[in-house]
Design a protein around this motif. Structure first.
Motif, PDB file in Angstrom:
ATOM      1  N   MET A   1       5.661  -7.837   5.917  1.00 28.23           N
ATOM      2  CA  MET A   1       6.685  -7.422   4.948  1.00 28.23           C
ATOM      3  C   MET A   1       7.243  -6.037   5.242  1.00 28.23           C
ATOM      4  N   ILE A   2       6.446  -5.163   5.827  1.00 28.03           N
ATOM      5  CA  ILE A   2       6.887  -3.779   6.046  1.00 28.03           C
ATOM      6  C   ILE A   2       7.442  -3.576   7.456  1.00 28.03           C
ATOM      7  N   GLY A   3       7.416  -4.629   8.258  1.00 33.77           N
ATOM      8  CA  GLY A   3       8.000  -4.525   9.591  1.00 33.77           C
ATOM      9  C   GLY A   3       7.134  -3.732  10.557  1.00 33.77           C
ATOM     10  N   GLU A   4       7.790  -3.150  11.551  1.00 35.49           N
ATOM     11  CA  GLU A   4       7.062  -2.410  12.581  1.00 35.49           C
ATOM     12  C   GLU A   4       7.267  -0.913  12.409  1.00 35.49           C
ATOM     13  N   LYS A   5       6.390  -0.149  13.066  1.00 34.74           N
ATOM     14  CA  LYS A   5       6.575   1.299  13.125  1.00 34.74           C
ATOM     15  C   LYS A   5       7.795   1.631  13.976  1.00 34.74           C
ATOM     16  N   ALA A   6       8.318   2.831  13.770  1.00 36.59           N
ATOM     17  CA  ALA A   6       9.466   3.268  14.569  1.00 36.59           C
ATOM     18  C   ALA A   6       9.117   3.287  16.049  1.00 36.59           C
ATOM     19  N   SER A   7       7.838   3.537  16.344  1.00 39.37           N
ATOM     20  CA  SER A   7       7.402   3.581  17.746  1.00 39.37           C
ATOM     21  C   SER A   7       7.206   2.184  18.327  1.00 39.37           C
ATOM     22  N   GLY A   8       7.240   1.172  17.460  1.00 41.88           N
ATOM     23  CA  GLY A   8       7.016  -0.191  17.932  1.00 41.88           C
ATOM     24  C   GLY A   8       5.558  -0.602  17.931  1.00 41.88           C
ATOM     25  N   GLU A   9       4.652   0.326  17.613  1.00 46.47           N
ATOM     26  CA  GLU A   9       3.227   0.008  17.595  1.00 46.47           C
ATOM     27  C   GLU A   9       2.879  -0.773  16.328  1.00 46.47           C
ATOM     28  N   PRO A  10       1.891  -1.623  16.387  1.00 52.20           N
ATOM     29  CA  PRO A  10       1.490  -2.387  15.191  1.00 52.20           C
ATOM     30  C   PRO A  10       0.746  -1.490  14.207  1.00 52.20           C
ATOM     31  N   PHE A  11       0.775  -1.890  12.956  1.00 52.08           N
ATOM     32  CA  PHE A  11       0.032  -1.161  11.925  1.00 52.08           C
ATOM     33  C   PHE A  11      -1.454  -1.482  12.039  1.00 52.08           C
ATOM     34  N   THR A  12      -2.237  -0.446  11.938  1.00 47.37           N
ATOM     35  CA  THR A  12      -3.692  -0.624  11.988  1.00 47.37           C
ATOM     36  C   THR A  12      -4.219  -0.874  10.573  1.00 47.37           C
ATOM     37  N   PRO A  13      -5.429  -1.382  10.426  1.00 46.43           N
ATOM     38  CA  PRO A  13      -6.032  -1.527   9.085  1.00 46.43           C
ATOM     39  C   PRO A  13      -6.053  -0.213   8.306  1.00 46.43           C
ATOM     40  N   HIS A  14      -6.266   0.898   9.015  1.00 49.57           N
ATOM     41  CA  HIS A  14      -6.264   2.196   8.347  1.00 49.57           C
ATOM     42  C   HIS A  14      -4.878   2.524   7.796  1.00 49.57           C
ATOM     43  N   ASP A  15      -3.823   2.216   8.573  1.00 52.53           N
ATOM     44  CA  ASP A  15      -2.459   2.433   8.099  1.00 52.53           C
ATOM     45  C   ASP A  15      -2.199   1.629   6.824  1.00 52.53           C
ATOM     46  N   LEU A  16      -2.600   0.369   6.837  1.00 52.12           N
ATOM     47  CA  LEU A  16      -2.385  -0.485   5.673  1.00 52.12           C
ATOM     48  C   LEU A  16      -3.154   0.010   4.464  1.00 52.12           C
ATOM     49  N   GLN A  17      -4.350   0.541   4.719  1.00 55.41           N
ATOM     50  CA  GLN A  17      -5.139   1.087   3.619  1.00 55.41           C
ATOM     51  C   GLN A  17      -4.438   2.300   2.998  1.00 55.41           C
ATOM     52  N   LEU A  18      -3.871   3.156   3.851  1.00 54.51           N
ATOM     53  CA  LEU A  18      -3.140   4.322   3.355  1.00 54.51           C
ATOM     54  C   LEU A  18      -1.902   3.905   2.562  1.00 54.51           C
ATOM     55  N   LEU A  19      -1.177   2.902   3.068  1.00 52.20           N
ATOM     56  CA  LEU A  19       0.012   2.424   2.370  1.00 52.20           C
ATOM     57  C   LEU A  19      -0.353   1.820   1.018  1.00 52.20           C
ATOM     58  N   THR A  20      -1.432   1.064   0.994  1.00 47.91           N
ATOM     59  CA  THR A  20      -1.879   0.465  -0.271  1.00 47.91           C
ATOM     60  C   THR A  20      -2.256   1.544  -1.283  1.00 47.91           C
ATOM     61  N   SER A  21      -2.959   2.567  -0.801  1.00 46.11           N
ATOM     62  CA  SER A  21      -3.339   3.670  -1.674  1.00 46.11           C
ATOM     63  C   SER A  21      -2.106   4.409  -2.194  1.00 46.11           C
ATOM     64  N   LEU A  22      -1.101   4.585  -1.330  1.00 45.90           N
ATOM     65  CA  LEU A  22       0.133   5.253  -1.727  1.00 45.90           C
ATOM     66  C   LEU A  22       0.853   4.472  -2.821  1.00 45.90           C
ATOM     67  N   VAL A  23       0.949   3.155  -2.646  1.00 50.50           N
ATOM     68  CA  VAL A  23       1.622   2.312  -3.637  1.00 50.50           C
ATOM     69  C   VAL A  23       0.900   2.372  -4.984  1.00 50.50           C
ATOM     70  N   LYS A  24      -0.433   2.317  -4.956  1.00 54.52           N
ATOM     71  CA  LYS A  24      -1.208   2.388  -6.199  1.00 54.52           C
ATOM     72  C   LYS A  24      -0.992   3.722  -6.909  1.00 54.52           C
ATOM     73  N   ASN A  25      -0.991   4.820  -6.132  1.00 57.08           N
ATOM     74  CA  ASN A  25      -0.782   6.134  -6.737  1.00 57.08           C
ATOM     75  C   ASN A  25       0.624   6.274  -7.316  1.00 57.08           C
ATOM     76  N   LEU A  26       1.623   5.757  -6.584  1.00 57.32           N
ATOM     77  CA  LEU A  26       2.989   5.799  -7.090  1.00 57.32           C
ATOM     78  C   LEU A  26       3.123   4.969  -8.356  1.00 57.32           C
ATOM     79  N   SER A  27       2.501   3.802  -8.370  1.00 57.80           N
ATOM     80  CA  SER A  27       2.540   2.943  -9.559  1.00 57.80           C
ATOM     81  C   SER A  27       1.919   3.639 -10.754  1.00 57.80           C
ATOM     82  N   LEU A  28       0.808   4.343 -10.528  1.00 57.51           N
ATOM     83  CA  LEU A  28       0.144   5.072 -11.605  1.00 57.51           C
ATOM     84  C   LEU A  28       1.041   6.161 -12.167  1.00 57.51           C
ATOM     85  N   HIS A  29       1.679   6.920 -11.269  1.00 58.37           N
ATOM     86  CA  HIS A  29       2.551   8.009 -11.718  1.00 58.37           C
ATOM     87  C   HIS A  29       3.776   7.460 -12.447  1.00 58.37           C
TER      88      HIS A  29
END
Length: 283
Positions: A1-29
């Protein structure tokens, strides 16, 4: 759903974890901001309601003997006299004051909605039918599009008043031979527990300026000609906002001058506070 990085590299599990945490924090705020705005709105409405209630009760007490006296004078006035000629004007003004008092009392009273499961589509069609005489008098057509079955928890009397008020505003703003569109849309679920429905009332009239659009929901603000019999008192949209707020919904207005106005009302299929109270008292 979020596509690729600008560099063309795939998202790692750590990247997805950070994005998920960001979305949860934004939703809370966002939820905190929304809650803060609702509290501020509630406090503002309570203060305005308290002021309106006091003024309306005082005016009502002053108007009662005046209205009674007018009724007695009208029965005794001789045709052709100055008194008989002035009575219709005075009576009309008194009726206007009484209508204002009635609106102010409705706005100021703390409403306790009588929630029950009802059909939003049916209530919308009933409100449109009530608005038809006013629309025909103006030469305006109300077109209700096909509506999905929408069973929601609501006070059908208040919701019908909400829709009738919005349709009355749309009719007043519409030129003769124009059309008002009424749509009911089942929104995509944003949560697993509640469904949402969006009611749209669209006119193709004069529209609202940007400056006035910021103030149309403020009680006692009106753009209608004060010399008109249909000028209103600036409480119609404030009452609408209060009814929507009582139903845990949202009301938004989009408008462009000379192009028309769209009012959107989002309503949930059930009230969270009612479910919470029921769960608290259940064994």
């Amino acid at each position: 759903m979020i596509g690729e990085k600008a560099s063309g590299e795939p998202f790692t599990p750590h990247d997805l974890q950070l994005l998920t945490s960001l979305v949860k924090n934004l939703s809370l705020h966002l939820n905190q901001i929304r809650l803060k705005n609702q509290i501020l709105l509630s406090q503002e409405m309570d203060l305005l309601g308290l002021m309106s209630r006091g003024m309306a009760h005082d005016l009502n007490n002053l108007m009662t003997p005046i209205w009674t006296y007018l009724q007695l004078v009208r029965e005794e006035a001789m045709p052709g006299t100055g008194t008989a000629e002035l009575l219709p004007i005075v009576t009309l003004n008194a009726e206007t004051i009484r209508a204002y008092i009635k609106e102010a009392l409705f706005f100021s009273n703390t409403q306790t909605p009588q929630f029950a499961i009802g059909c939003l589509a049916q209530t919308t069609l009933q409100a449109a039918e009530l608005a038809q005489p006013r629309a025909r008098q103006k030469g305006v057509t109300i077109h209700c599009h096909s509506m999905p079955p929408a069973e929601i928890e609501m006070d059908s009397v208040l919701i019908q008043r909400l829709i009738t008020n919005l349709l009355a505003n749309a009719i007043d703003a519409s030129p003769s031979a124009s059309e008002i569109e009424v749509r009911l849309i089942h929104l995509v679920r944003s949560s697993a527990d509640r469904a949402w429905y969006r009611l749209q009332i669209i006119d193709h009239g004069e529209g609202i300026s940007r400056e006035n659009l910021k103030r149309v929901l403020i009680p006692y603000f009106t753009t209608k000609d004060r010399g008109s019999e249909q000028r209103g008192f600036g409480l119609g949209l404030a009452i609408c906002r209060k009814i929507v707020h009582l139903h845990d919904g949202n009301l938004t207005i989009e408008s462009q001058e000379s192009k028309g106005t769209m009012v959107q009302v989002d309503l949930p299929n059930y009230q969270v506070r009612n479910r919470t109270q029921a769960a608290a008292v259940s064994p």
